[in-house]
Write a protein that holds these residues in place. Structure first.
Motif, PDB file in Angstrom:
ATOM      1  N   LEU A  15       0.812  -1.158  -0.031  1.00  0.00           N
ATOM      2  CA  LEU A  15      -0.347   0.464  -0.075  1.00  0.00           C
ATOM      3  C   LEU A  15       0.647   1.709   0.208  1.00  0.00           C
ATOM      4  O   LEU A  15       0.605   2.415  -0.406  1.00  0.00           O
ATOM      5  CB  LEU A  15      -0.885   0.168   1.045  1.00  0.00           C
ATOM      6  N   ARG A  57       3.339   1.239  -3.221  1.00  0.00           N
ATOM      7  CA  ARG A  57       2.572   1.348  -4.500  1.00  0.00           C
ATOM      8  C   ARG A  57       3.083  -0.350  -5.140  1.00  0.00           C
ATOM      9  O   ARG A  57       3.696   0.499  -6.679  1.00  0.00           O
ATOM     10  CB  ARG A  57       1.979   1.788  -5.197  1.00  0.00           C
ATOM     11  N   ASN A  89       3.496  -4.439  -7.005  1.00  0.00           N
ATOM     12  CA  ASN A  89       3.309  -5.079  -6.676  1.00  0.00           C
ATOM     13  C   ASN A  89       3.914  -6.930  -6.285  1.00  0.00           C
ATOM     14  O   ASN A  89       2.789  -7.412  -5.868  1.00  0.00           O
ATOM     15  CB  ASN A  89       2.447  -5.757  -8.157  1.00  0.00           C
ATOM     16  N   TRP A 102       2.004  -7.099  -2.914  1.00  0.00           N
ATOM     17  CA  TRP A 102       0.563  -7.615  -2.824  1.00  0.00           C
ATOM     18  C   TRP A 102       0.909  -9.088  -3.489  1.00  0.00           C
ATOM     19  O   TRP A 102       0.246  -9.938  -2.634  1.00  0.00           O
ATOM     20  CB  TRP A 102      -0.121  -7.139  -3.659  1.00  0.00           C
ATOM     21  N   LYS A 106      -6.002  -6.265  -6.464  1.00  0.00           N
ATOM     22  CA  LYS A 106      -4.321  -5.012  -6.218  1.00  0.00           C
ATOM     23  C   LYS A 106      -4.130  -5.494  -7.254  1.00  0.00           C
ATOM     24  O   LYS A 106      -3.630  -4.983  -8.180  1.00  0.00           O
ATOM     25  CB  LYS A 106      -3.806  -4.474  -5.135  1.00  0.00           C
ATOM     26  N   GLU A 161      -9.643  -1.166  -7.773  1.00  0.00           N
ATOM     27  CA  GLU A 161      -9.717  -0.347  -6.048  1.00  0.00           C
ATOM     28  C   GLU A 161     -10.378  -1.646  -5.041  1.00  0.00           C
ATOM     29  O   GLU A 161     -11.589  -1.227  -5.240  1.00  0.00           O
ATOM     30  CB  GLU A 161      -9.747   0.998  -6.247  1.00  0.00           C
TER      31      GLU A 161
END
Lengths: 196, 332
Positions: free
Chosen positions: B245, B248, B250, B253, B287, B292
């Motif tokens: 978060l 940003r 990936n 994630w 994500k 979103e």
């Protein structure tokens, strides 16, 4: 307790403990034992106990048990032991519960070496009786229950003996039990078989 | 004669005597150093029992009493309470006379020990009286409360320096990273096998530089383990999500998704923890798909978190810490 007429004397040198008992256990009890036994600011090298010893409580006889130590010989086993004993005394912890407890085990190891020759303590179980195990075979424990008191003399030890006998009598997995009790002032002791 | 049993009992004896000697030495921090050795003695007693093939109830109870006693001597109320529960469970399985004879000394001493703990906890911040463990995990970002909690846990570990869980709670509330790591090290020295350490470390590292590398390496280690721990899966999922978060990124994630999928397999599906893992994996999946997600994702995952319309995703992430105190998850 039994007769005081036939009074004998037994002498035991603490340095022999390194041979008679497990050295790594002895190493941990030696300094507190010496600190606890020493009355004056300097460390005594010889003390004497009036000791009741017997195969049963009624047949126990009184005798003198002299405990001595040679700092030079002790240093050969553990170079720092006398200095540690001195630190315990100087730190004013020689009379604390912990020191008294460890000295009680140190003296019990000595009494075992004298009165039960050839037998060694294999384990210390502090939280349930009996605390010193000569044979830890489950269901057939052979043992010595040890304790020490700073004061109280024979009266205190008799009461303690009675409590320990009762407690040990309730345990089905104890095949053999002795009780080793010590008082620092006056210097009296007991090493009495209570089971079977 | 069972030689491993006797040898391990002898080792436990040496450790107990050593610990008592450390206390007599009056050295600085003697209570903590002795506590570490008493914990080693506790583990040796437990190993000795495991060396026996089918021990009798008396033998097992003797061992439990001694293990618990080592933790009382080692000033560890959390550990001692847990063992005391196991001792209580033996009460119906032994003759009353024998049970009482084996447990009475420990029972008497435990009463005083617990009274001392209660007296200290009673002085704590009002917010934590009901559940100090939960409080430690959920401590807010409120700096004033954090300072009060740090001062309180410092007092607690001074009185009970052998309690690994209190050290861990102190680590979680510590405002300063050095203090947090010191507390973790102390906790781990007492109870090295608790998996929650890695999780707590992951939570602490979030406030520090180098957190990306730490979380990546924790994930690699987790992925290679034959028996991964749910607590660590949670720590990695949480930490990776926060970094993803913030940065940003990936890659984080993906770490969060994979760690949470792994974690979900490790806990029973009906447990709250499973919902927490589902939430992390749904969030990461959304994500990674370029969508979103809204905070309602937590509800979709089955989490009982009241969501306000202005709640940020980060706030929702933080609130999962309320649901998953590390100790409970570690125990699972």
């Amino acid at each position: 307790l039994g007769s005081t007429r036939e009074r004998q004397a037994t002498t035991y040198s603490l340095e022999k403990l390194y041979l008679d008992q497990a050295p790594d256990h002895v190493m941990e009890v030696m300094a507190p034992t010496i600190a606890w036994l020493s009355e004056a600011s300097s460390l005594h090298k010889r003390v004497s106990f009036d000791l009741w010893h017997g195969a049963t409580r009624k047949r126990a006889a009184q005798q003198e048990m002299v405990i001595n130590w040679d700092p030079t010989v002790l240093a050969a086993y553990d170079a720092d032991v006398i200095a540690r004993a001195e630190r315990i005394r100087e730190g004013r912890s020689a009379l604390t519960e912990k020191c008294t407890e460890l000295a009680g085990y140190g003296l019990a190891l000595s009494a075992i070496s004298v009165f039960l020759p050839g037998r060694r303590v294999v384990a210390w179980r502090k939280w349930s009786a009996p605390d010193l195990l000569l044979d830890a075979t489950p269901g057939k424990l052979r043992s010595v229950e040890a304790a020490a008191r700073s004061t109280g003399g024979s009266g205190a030890l008799r009461r303690l003996l009675s409590e320990k006998r009762t407690a040990l009598g309730r345990l089905p997995d104890v095949a053999e039990a002795h009780v080793a009790l010590w008082c620092r002032r006056p210097r009296v002791g007991m090493m009495i078989r209570v089971r079977p | 004669l069972n030689r491993p049993y006797v040898d391990t009992l002898s080792e436990a004896t040496r450790l107990k005597l050593r610990a008592a000697n450390i206390l007599l030495g009056n050295a600085e921090e003697a209570a903590y150093q002795a506590a570490v050795v008493y914990h080693e003695a506790y583990r040796a007693e437990a190993r000795a029992l495991r060396a026996l093939d089918g021990p009798s109830r008396e033998t097992a109870l003797r061992s439990l009493v001694e293990q618990c006693g080592c933790l009382v001597d080692g000033l560890d109320p959390s550990g001692a309470h847990s063992l005391w529960g196991r001792i209580l469970n033996e009460e119906q399985r032994l003759p009353r006379r024998a049970y009482n004879a084996l447990t009475s000394y420990l029972r008497d001493r435990s009463v005083k020990f617990n009274d001392r703990l209660d007296a200290i906890l009673a002085k704590g911040p009002a917010e934590m009286r009901d559940d100090p463990f939960l409080f430690g995990i959920t401590i807010a970002r409120d700096e004033a409360m954090r300072r009060r909690a740090t001062a309180f846990f410092t007092q607690v570990v001074a009185a009970f320096p052998g309690d690994a869980q209190f050290w861990m709670l102190r680590a979680l509330v510590a405002a300063e990273a050095g203090e947090a790591w010191k507390s973790i090290r102390r906790s781990r020295a007492l109870m090295p096998d608790m998996p929650a350490y890695e999780m707590v470390a992951l939570l602490i590292v979030l406030g520090q530089t180098g957190r990306r590398e730490y979380v990546k390496s924790a994930f690699e280690k987790l992925s290679s383990e034959a028996q991964p721990e749910a607590a660590v899966c949670y720590g990695v999922s949480f930490a990776a999500s926060i970094i993803a978060l913030d940065d940003r990124d990936n890659a984080f994630w993906r770490i969060a998704r994979d760690a949470s999928i792994l974690g979900e397999r490790l806990v029973p599906p009906q447990k709250l923890e499973a919902g927490v893992f589902r939430f992390f994996s749904l969030l990461a999946t959304e994500k990674l798909a370029g969508r979103e997600p809204t905070p309602e994702l937590a509800s979709r995952a089955g989490l009982p978190i009241p969501i306000g319309s202005r709640d940020s995703m980060k706030r929702v992430l933080e609130s999962t810490r309320r649901l998953v105190p590390g100790y409970h998850l570690a125990a699972a």
